[in-house]
Design an enzyme around this catalytic site. Structure first.
Site, mmCIF file in Angstrom:
data_model
loop_
_atom_site.group_PDB
_atom_site.id
_atom_site.type_symbol
_atom_site.label_atom_id
_atom_site.label_comp_id
_atom_site.label_asym_id
_atom_site.label_seq_id
_atom_site.Cartn_x
_atom_site.Cartn_y
_atom_site.Cartn_z
ATOM 1 N N TYR A 34 -1.356 1.525 -0.833
ATOM 2 C CA TYR A 34 -3.631 0.737 0.079
ATOM 3 C C TYR A 34 -3.022 -0.914 -0.780
ATOM 4 O O TYR A 34 -2.660 -1.303 -1.506
ATOM 5 C CB TYR A 34 -4.269 1.430 -0.431
ATOM 6 C CG TYR A 34 -4.828 1.095 -1.523
ATOM 7 C CD1 TYR A 34 -4.311 1.953 -2.650
ATOM 8 C CD2 TYR A 34 -6.595 0.308 -1.272
ATOM 9 C CE1 TYR A 34 -5.274 1.416 -4.033
ATOM 10 C CE2 TYR A 34 -6.929 0.647 -2.682
ATOM 11 C CZ TYR A 34 -6.601 0.804 -4.214
ATOM 12 O OH TYR A 34 -6.851 0.673 -5.173
ATOM 13 N N ARG A 53 2.347 -7.818 -1.788
ATOM 14 C CA ARG A 53 1.514 -6.766 -2.663
ATOM 15 C C ARG A 53 1.710 -5.759 -1.739
ATOM 16 O O ARG A 53 2.365 -4.747 -2.398
ATOM 17 C CB ARG A 53 0.459 -7.188 -2.971
ATOM 18 C CG ARG A 53 0.398 -6.115 -4.734
ATOM 19 C CD ARG A 53 -0.893 -6.489 -5.137
ATOM 20 N NE ARG A 53 -2.508 -6.456 -4.248
ATOM 21 C CZ ARG A 53 -3.444 -6.309 -4.907
ATOM 22 N NH1 ARG A 53 -3.719 -6.824 -6.039
ATOM 23 N NH2 ARG A 53 -4.454 -6.274 -4.021
ATOM 24 N N ARG A 100 4.742 21.763 2.479
ATOM 25 C CA ARG A 100 4.505 20.949 1.136
ATOM 26 C C ARG A 100 6.092 21.161 -0.521
ATOM 27 O O ARG A 100 6.373 22.152 -0.330
ATOM 28 C CB ARG A 100 3.258 21.191 0.300
ATOM 29 C CG ARG A 100 2.908 20.650 -1.203
ATOM 30 C CD ARG A 100 1.812 21.345 -1.774
ATOM 31 N NE ARG A 100 1.535 20.448 -3.248
ATOM 32 C CZ ARG A 100 2.726 21.401 -3.894
ATOM 33 N NH1 ARG A 100 2.598 22.083 -4.365
ATOM 34 N NH2 ARG A 100 1.835 20.160 -5.135
ATOM 35 N N HIS A 102 7.782 18.480 -3.118
ATOM 36 C CA HIS A 102 7.736 17.480 -4.243
ATOM 37 C C HIS A 102 8.552 16.550 -3.997
ATOM 38 O O HIS A 102 8.652 15.051 -3.740
ATOM 39 C CB HIS A 102 8.011 17.744 -5.556
ATOM 40 C CG HIS A 102 6.646 18.492 -6.439
ATOM 41 N ND1 HIS A 102 6.395 19.644 -6.279
ATOM 42 C CD2 HIS A 102 5.465 17.959 -7.675
ATOM 43 C CE1 HIS A 102 5.003 20.187 -6.756
ATOM 44 N NE2 HIS A 102 4.840 19.156 -7.381
ATOM 45 N N LYS A 142 0.150 -0.328 -6.597
ATOM 46 C CA LYS A 142 -1.331 -0.428 -5.863
ATOM 47 C C LYS A 142 -0.999 0.715 -5.578
ATOM 48 O O LYS A 142 -1.597 0.703 -4.315
ATOM 49 C CB LYS A 142 -1.653 -1.481 -5.141
ATOM 50 C CG LYS A 142 -3.501 -1.451 -4.952
ATOM 51 C CD LYS A 142 -3.551 -2.961 -3.981
ATOM 52 C CE LYS A 142 -5.266 -2.705 -3.880
ATOM 53 N NZ LYS A 142 -6.009 -2.304 -5.047
HETATM 54 N N1 PDD Z 1 -9.188 -2.803 -6.124
HETATM 55 N N2 PDD Z 1 -7.534 -3.495 -11.108
HETATM 56 C C1 PDD Z 1 -7.432 -2.160 -10.098
HETATM 57 C C2 PDD Z 1 -7.771 -1.139 -10.378
HETATM 58 C C3 PDD Z 1 -8.229 -2.475 -8.970
HETATM 59 O O1 PDD Z 1 -8.243 -1.396 -8.163
HETATM 60 C C4 PDD Z 1 -8.533 -4.066 -8.280
HETATM 61 C C5 PDD Z 1 -8.935 -3.826 -6.621
HETATM 62 C C6 PDD Z 1 -8.110 -4.509 -8.597
HETATM 63 C C7 PDD Z 1 -8.586 -6.266 -8.426
HETATM 64 O O2 PDD Z 1 -7.510 -6.537 -7.742
HETATM 65 P P1 PDD Z 1 -8.104 -7.256 -6.135
HETATM 66 O O3 PDD Z 1 -8.437 -8.596 -6.782
HETATM 67 O O4 PDD Z 1 -6.582 -8.125 -5.929
HETATM 68 O O5 PDD Z 1 -9.163 -6.995 -5.460
HETATM 69 C C8 PDD Z 1 -8.005 -4.582 -10.305
HETATM 70 C C9 PDD Z 1 -9.782 -2.436 -4.691
HETATM 71 C C10 PDD Z 1 -10.872 -3.610 -4.347
HETATM 72 C C11 PDD Z 1 -10.267 -0.739 -4.364
HETATM 73 O O6 PDD Z 1 -9.315 -0.191 -4.721
HETATM 74 O O7 PDD Z 1 -11.629 -1.580 -3.717
#
Ligand code: PDD
Length: 275
Positions: A34, A53, A100, A102, A142
């Site tokens: 995400y 990203r 389902r 893996h 992410k």
């Molecule tokens: N999270 N580290 C983690 C684990 C995060 O979840 C986030 C941001 C950041 C900062 O990343 P950025 O500056 O690109 O937002 C660092 C978002 C905001 C969320 O999960 O809601």
């Protein structure tokens, strides 16, 4: 919930009308990535970096994504909402299984979902708790698999805290949903990028802009003991901007609230991205 603008697999609708299959791998395995893309005056902040990203996260997990289409959908969500300030949450999932399993089927079709939230970027003062980083070893992706963050942050919430600062064997990694900065002796410090932290876009933008204004920034490996001497500590994220830490509940600190170096960094960030 009325008029929450959302998009699911390319179709725009209200959030409440969107239904997903329980066999979506996002649901059964958190097999999804995400982005949270902030916008100000209806314009994405560091939009291209967020898109890049997202593409990288998809590539890391071999999730196929039509990134040009996704970019257009995010822009349309912002425009349709008519919100001045806010963010778009956008999730790309591997797709829906027949049953389902893996090991996923190569023909599975990617499932996408996004929605827009009104949000004003206000100064925040945070009470945080230090905790052992219990997450997996690819925190640079992410991914929506955030159970380690959720456990630690809710544990902190139950103790009256707003965030956590995590560490692996006393080496600082990051916040539960943010990156960590601290300042002492006229220098700003932040953990270097590694597989243990998310390469935050706010982190990256802040480092670039404060370096350009002549502030000394050092990226490296820092211990939680370094926080005791810090005069200022703050956390960065796309929804928080720069948020000052005013107390660490389980460690002594020498924090000076509204330290000049923090205020200077905050001003530089606001002037560049929120004016
Ligand atoms: N999270 N580290 C983690 C684990 C995060 O979840 C986030 C941001 C950041 C900062 O990343 P950025 O500056 O690109 O937002 C660092 C978002 C905001 C969320 O999960 O809601």
């Amino acid at each position: 919930m009325e008029n929450v603008h959302a998009v699911f697999n390319g179709t725009f609708d209200n959030l409440e009308n969107i239904k997903i299959s329980p066999l979506s791998r996002a649901y059964t395995f958190s097999d999804s990535v995400y982005e949270v893309i902030p916008f100000h005056n209806a314009k994405g902040i560091a939009f291209d970096r967020h898109i890049k990203r997202l593409q990288k996260s998809c590539n890391s997990l071999s999730i196929l994504a039509n990134i040009d289409l996704i970019s257009k959908e995010i822009i349309e969500l912002i425009n349709k909402s008519k919100f001045k300030d806010g963010y778009v949450y956008y999730q790309v999932s591997r797709g829906v299984d027949q049953i389902r399993s893996h090991m996923f089927n190569a023909d599975i079709s990617t499932e996408t979902f996004g929605y827009v939230v009104e949000h004003t970027f206000e100064a925040q003062s945070l009470k945080v708790m230090l905790c052992e980083d219990v997450r997996w070893q690819r925190c640079d992706i992410k991914s929506t698999s955030l159970l380690g963050n959720i456990m630690s942050m809710n544990n902190a919430k139950n103790s009256g805290c707003d965030e956590v600062i995590m560490h692996k064997d006393r080496v600082i990694t990051e916040g539960g949903a943010s990156n960590v900065f601290f300042a002492s002796n006229d220098c700003v410090y932040t953990p270097n990028l590694s597989k243990n932290i998310l390469p935050g876009i706010t982190r990256e933008l802040l480092i670039e802009k404060i370096k350009a204004s002549g502030i000394n920034v050092q990226e490296g490996s820092f211990k939680i003991d370094d926080l005791t001497d810090a005069k200022s500590i703050w956390l960065t994220s796309s929804t928080k901007g720069l948020a000052q830490v005013i107390e660490i509940t389980n460690q002594e600190t020498n924090i000076v609230v509204d330290h000049p170096l923090f205020l200077e960094c905050e001003k530089i960030f606001k002037n560049n991205f929120l004016s």
